[in-house]
Scaffold this motif. Structure first.
Motif, PDB file in Angstrom:
ATOM      1  N   ILE A 285      -8.206  -2.582  16.781  1.00 13.76           N
ATOM      2  CA  ILE A 285      -8.777  -2.513  15.271  1.00 13.76           C
ATOM      3  C   ILE A 285      -7.407  -2.483  14.347  1.00 13.76           C
ATOM      4  O   ILE A 285      -7.427  -3.489  13.596  1.00 13.76           O
ATOM      5  N   THR A 286      -6.358  -1.699  14.786  1.00 15.07           N
ATOM      6  CA  THR A 286      -5.276  -1.607  13.867  1.00 15.07           C
ATOM      7  C   THR A 286      -4.581  -2.944  13.720  1.00 15.07           C
ATOM      8  O   THR A 286      -4.304  -3.574  12.546  1.00 15.07           O
ATOM      9  N   PRO A 287      -4.232  -3.783  14.775  1.00 19.48           N
ATOM     10  CA  PRO A 287      -3.638  -4.977  14.554  1.00 19.48           C
ATOM     11  C   PRO A 287      -4.692  -6.220  13.775  1.00 19.48           C
ATOM     12  O   PRO A 287      -3.978  -7.045  13.425  1.00 19.48           O
ATOM     13  N   SER A 288      -5.933  -6.001  13.724  1.00 17.45           N
ATOM     14  CA  SER A 288      -6.729  -6.842  13.171  1.00 17.45           C
ATOM     15  C   SER A 288      -6.671  -6.779  11.644  1.00 17.45           C
ATOM     16  O   SER A 288      -7.014  -7.716  10.732  1.00 17.45           O
ATOM     17  N   ILE A 289      -6.154  -5.603  11.343  1.00 18.05           N
ATOM     18  CA  ILE A 289      -6.089  -5.332   9.865  1.00 18.05           C
ATOM     19  C   ILE A 289      -5.367  -6.132   8.923  1.00 18.05           C
ATOM     20  O   ILE A 289      -5.466  -6.831   8.081  1.00 18.05           O
ATOM     21  N   PRO A 290      -3.850  -6.306   9.472  1.00 19.72           N
ATOM     22  CA  PRO A 290      -2.966  -7.157   8.662  1.00 19.72           C
ATOM     23  C   PRO A 290      -3.336  -8.732   8.839  1.00 19.72           C
ATOM     24  O   PRO A 290      -3.055  -9.553   8.131  1.00 19.72           O
ATOM     25  N   GLN A 291      -3.872  -9.061  10.004  1.00 19.56           N
ATOM     26  CA  GLN A 291      -4.561 -10.572  10.310  1.00 19.56           C
ATOM     27  C   GLN A 291      -5.541 -10.565   9.220  1.00 19.56           C
ATOM     28  O   GLN A 291      -5.566 -11.793   8.754  1.00 19.56           O
ATOM     29  N   SER A 292      -6.580  -9.931   9.280  1.00 21.03           N
ATOM     30  CA  SER A 292      -7.696 -10.232   8.150  1.00 21.03           C
ATOM     31  C   SER A 292      -7.181 -10.434   6.832  1.00 21.03           C
ATOM     32  O   SER A 292      -7.871 -11.047   5.901  1.00 21.03           O
TER      33      SER A 292
END
Length: 293
Positions: free
Chosen positions: A216-223
């Motif tokens: 979840i955490t890594p997906s936030i900057p990617q999103s």
């Protein structure tokens, strides 16, 4: 304004958060005047060195800077309406919770009545006030923030000025609260599911934390990159794939007698985007569904 952060200040409102703000000022050595409708809430602060004002006008008159933290903007508006003369020429730093339009309307009133105004949003619980991990957003006139930035440092380890639009601090506040509530609601729903199989929340939580950390955490900057570039094509986890998966989640919740309102709301957003022809897009494209209302 002096270059010290120990100037006099008045704090209006001594609920848990207001009392914490006043305590931080007192501990910092600021001459601190406090006011609250229930006078007994000031007792502990007076013992620490604060001065209790008997009425709102006296409180405002005591200091060049007034920090307000009351229950609602409606309450604050009523208080200020009865003290317009005392407020003229003062700086008001409002840390009351409300909506962006509440903040903007009060800023207009302040300008019309000769008050220099900042609006703020506290992203901390009262016990965190004055600690390095506390965060407060501010918005309003840049020169007012610049003049009083030092004065505000005792309240939080991180103070962030967001710009001249007084409503933007509340928008950040509500955005982070949305993230808090939806994240915790997802966890609570997950615990309800595993509880149905006899698994305790404590036993499940290490897996939840690992999932948050590595997925979840890594997906936030990617999103964020995808949203800002409006580029949502993906080969990793498309809305089409997630549409099938969330159907299983909703169906299983219903079968187990677990409330499915939360997951069904997400399902509806995914289905809307798929129906609009975006099955190959990433989950980040759900931001467009939110924008559509």
């Amino acid at each position: 304004m002096s270059n010290t952060n120990q100037g006099p200040v008045t704090v209006l409102g001594l609920g848990m958060m207001g009392a914490a703000l006043a305590t931080a000022f007192v501990k910092n050595g600021n001459p601190t005047t406090v006011w609250n409708r229930s006078a007994d809430k000031a007792d502990a602060l007076v013992e620490q060195g604060a001065v209790f004002a008997a009425d709102i006008k006296q409180a405002i008159a005591a200091s060049p800077v007034v920090v307000a933290c009351v229950s609602t903007y409606e309450v604050l508006n009523d208080l200020f309406a009865g003290a317009t003369d005392e407020l003229k020429g003062k700086v008001v730093i409002n840390l009351t919770s409300g909506t962006p339009e509440d903040a903007r309307a009060l800023a207009v009133w302040a300008e019309q009545n000769g008050v220099r105004y900042l609006d703020g949003a506290i992203m901390a619980v009262p016990q965190m006030i004055g600690l390095p991990q506390a965060l407060i957003f501010y918005a309003g006139a840049q020169e007012v923030y610049a003049e009083h930035e030092e004065l505000l440092k005792p309240l939080a380890g991180t103070n962030v000025y967001l710009g001249a639009d007084t409503g933007v601090a509340m928008i950040y506040d509500l955005g982070l609260l949305s993230l808090l509530w939806s994240s915790l609601a997802g966890y609570f729903h997950a615990v309800a599911l595993v509880n149905s199989a006899g698994v305790s929340a404590e036993a499940f939580t290490p897996f939840a934390l690992t999932w948050i950390e590595h997925v979840i955490t890594p997906s936030i900057p990617q999103s964020a990159k995808e949203i800002d570039s409006a580029s949502f094509d993906t080969e990793i986890s498309s809305l089409g794939v997630n549409k099938a998966a969330i159907e299983h989640l909703v169906a299983t919740s219903k079968q187990l007698g677990i409330n499915s309102d939360f997951s069904a709301a997400i399902q509806a957003l995914i289905e809307r985007r798929v129906e609009q022809g975006h099955a190959g897009h990433s989950l980040a494209s759900l931001v467009e569904a939110f924008k559509q209302g």
